[in-house]
Design an enzyme around this catalytic site. Sequence first.
Site, PDB file in Angstrom:
ATOM      1  N   GLU A 227       0.826  -1.219   0.000  1.00  0.00           N
ATOM      2  CA  GLU A 227       0.000   0.000   0.000  1.00  0.00           C
ATOM      3  C   GLU A 227       0.859   1.268   0.000  1.00  0.00           C
ATOM      4  O   GLU A 227       0.355   2.358   0.205  1.00  0.00           O
ATOM      5  CB  GLU A 227      -0.975  -0.013   1.209  1.00  0.00           C
ATOM      6  CG  GLU A 227      -1.932  -1.190   1.117  1.00  0.00           C
ATOM      7  CD  GLU A 227      -2.608  -1.520   2.447  1.00  0.00           C
ATOM      8  OE1 GLU A 227      -2.207  -0.987   3.502  1.00  0.00           O
ATOM      9  OE2 GLU A 227      -3.552  -2.320   2.413  1.00  0.00           O
TER      10      GLU A 227
ATOM     11  N   ASP B 224      -0.813  -5.493   9.747  1.00  0.00           N
ATOM     12  CA  ASP B 224      -1.928  -4.731  10.305  1.00  0.00           C
ATOM     13  C   ASP B 224      -1.945  -5.011  11.791  1.00  0.00           C
ATOM     14  O   ASP B 224      -1.737  -6.160  12.202  1.00  0.00           O
ATOM     15  CB  ASP B 224      -3.267  -5.260   9.751  1.00  0.00           C
ATOM     16  CG  ASP B 224      -3.656  -4.599   8.437  1.00  0.00           C
ATOM     17  OD1 ASP B 224      -4.660  -5.027   7.866  1.00  0.00           O
ATOM     18  OD2 ASP B 224      -2.942  -3.680   7.984  1.00  0.00           O
TER      19      ASP B 224
ATOM     20  N   HIS C  58      -0.793   0.040  10.922  1.00  0.00           N
ATOM     21  CA  HIS C  58       0.319  -0.862  10.609  1.00  0.00           C
ATOM     22  C   HIS C  58       1.417  -0.803  11.675  1.00  0.00           C
ATOM     23  O   HIS C  58       1.534   0.166  12.422  1.00  0.00           O
ATOM     24  CB  HIS C  58       0.938  -0.491   9.254  1.00  0.00           C
ATOM     25  CG  HIS C  58       0.060  -0.830   8.104  1.00  0.00           C
ATOM     26  ND1 HIS C  58      -0.004  -0.078   6.960  1.00  0.00           N
ATOM     27  CD2 HIS C  58      -0.843  -1.830   7.933  1.00  0.00           C
ATOM     28  CE1 HIS C  58      -0.879  -0.607   6.115  1.00  0.00           C
ATOM     29  NE2 HIS C  58      -1.401  -1.663   6.691  1.00  0.00           N
TER      30      HIS C  58
END
Length: 596
Positions: free
Chosen positions: A342, A366, A533
């Site tokens: 990402e 995550d 994160h």
Amino acid sequence: MNPNSHRYEGGFPKIGIRPIVDRRKLVKAALAESTMNLAREAAAEITAVLRNPDGSPVEVVIFESCISGMTEAATCAEQFRKEGVGVLVSVSSGWCYPLETMEMDPTLPHAVWGFNGTERPGAVYLAALHAAHNQKGLPIFKIYGRHIQDQHEGKLPQDVRDQLIRFTRAGMAAALLRGKSYLSIGSVSMGIAGCIVDENFYQRYLGMRNAYVDMTEVRRRMEKHIYDEQEFQKAMAWAALHCKEGPDPNPESVQISPESKLKNWETSIRMTMIVRDLMIGNPRLAEKGYEEEAYGYNAIASGFQGQREWTDHLPSADVLEAVLCSSFDWNGIREPYMIATENDNLNAITMLLNHYVSYTAQIFADVRAYWSPEAVERVTGWRADGMAASGFIHLINSGPAALDGTGEQQRDGQPVMKPHWEIKEHEVQACLDAVSWRPTYMDQFAGGGYSTDYTSRGGMPVTMARINLISGLGPVLQLAEGYTIDLPEAVHEQLDLRTTPTWPTTWFVPRLVADDPVFGDVYTVMEAWGSNHCAVSYGHIGEDLITLASMLRIPVNMHNIETSRIFRPSAWSAFGTKDLEAADYRACAAYGPLYG
Ligand SMILES: C[C@H](O)[C@@H](O)[C@@H](O)C(=O)CO
Ligand SMILES: [Mn+2]
């Protein structure tokens, strides 16, 4: 030709040692040789312990003679500049005129060891020198051994050795960042703010540059075969042999055909090679007439946006992220790359800082959920006990969780994640065997692809960390030392199935600290986490991250490290000695970013 081998063509920063002595003739005659010996002892300790990212010993340069005044100080600075010295250690055993022998470069991490022997005022010089540095806004790390030593006792006491290694380990990490790039492939993913690239942060705190490539460049290189096609065949054969496909989690109606799955593997492998080539270049591309593409962007970390403009119609980047973040691929065992899914570049930089002090691969995750013992019992009937008795945190994310994170490497019979130069071939195989490559969920990744499904072994000491950018404050670092834990198989299954079970899971318990506002409870560690994160490193590296953060002038807003393990520039004590956290904030604000 191994395409990873030119990764550090420019070499590595070195550590420079500055032996310092009083220039009065008789004193100099009495001390010069023993001071040089102290410098040699320090150099030997550093090269015995510290490694460059490729596993080679860190190189130490000792100035050819003792510095006793401004001329030698200037000559040494110029010689060290030419040698690529990025970290300084000054050593003295007597009184040496601080303002005339000090180093003035504000951007070079610098520690001074004043030999603690009363025959000569080494410690007095150390105190006067650190006063000079503090008056001039040039913070240094003071190394002052606890016990008096005899004048010609050349050995490094354990406490001096520990501080010297902690300083130089962090100093090398800071030096390795300098002048290198972060490569964004794509931009912000799905509105995640950690993907916003703040050039001010990179330039002023890290001394790094920012490069940007649109994801269409990856597609161009795939379509025009701007990659090493021989390597591609080798990689496909490796993947076919070692990347076992696991159950497809999608309903029959949306499962893609075996032919399409093979195409997804081919695309995923091409993406892997192309992203690596974008980061570090590849001389083989020049041989194909692509001289420009052969350069790369001198990137020590990168991020691939993926979602959603790529992943809605092309395979996700999970394979490229998992393979590059691991310590091995079809070319063999090698240093892991630091890649953020990402393009969460704040997490990529956190992975990089972790990596440079731990030497190991990293788990990007995550911070998915805190499971209280009550919730676990309600859902599974099992009452969490042992290390899980206060609950635990579910760390899980497709993509850049290194396969080293399986915990299938061993040291003394315990699961570990090793520096790549210690990993054995059979351990690579064990890591690969512990991973199931699962077709991705088509509802979220319409372009298909493969995620790595594994569960980290429990019993590993790990550190979870994250750099966050706070408006009005700047970058802050948070970290939690703790352990991975095993859950009973059935409990893991039930909890994992509620999430995205095709992703890698690490069950994490932070080390709790009684009465601490955050670390008094596992729940508050999750609740206080600053982002979606985290970067998880093997080892309890909190002390190294704290030292490194102080060098970069990044305050640490949350940690569970004992005071005795905190080593920051001596000037920090001038900002307060009762509340070290407040002093850290005040000092970082006063000095500002390392590179101004
Ligand atoms: C599949 C989802 O879109 C994930 O990408 C999302 O939950 C995240 O990981 C956000 O960081
Ligand atoms: Mn995520």
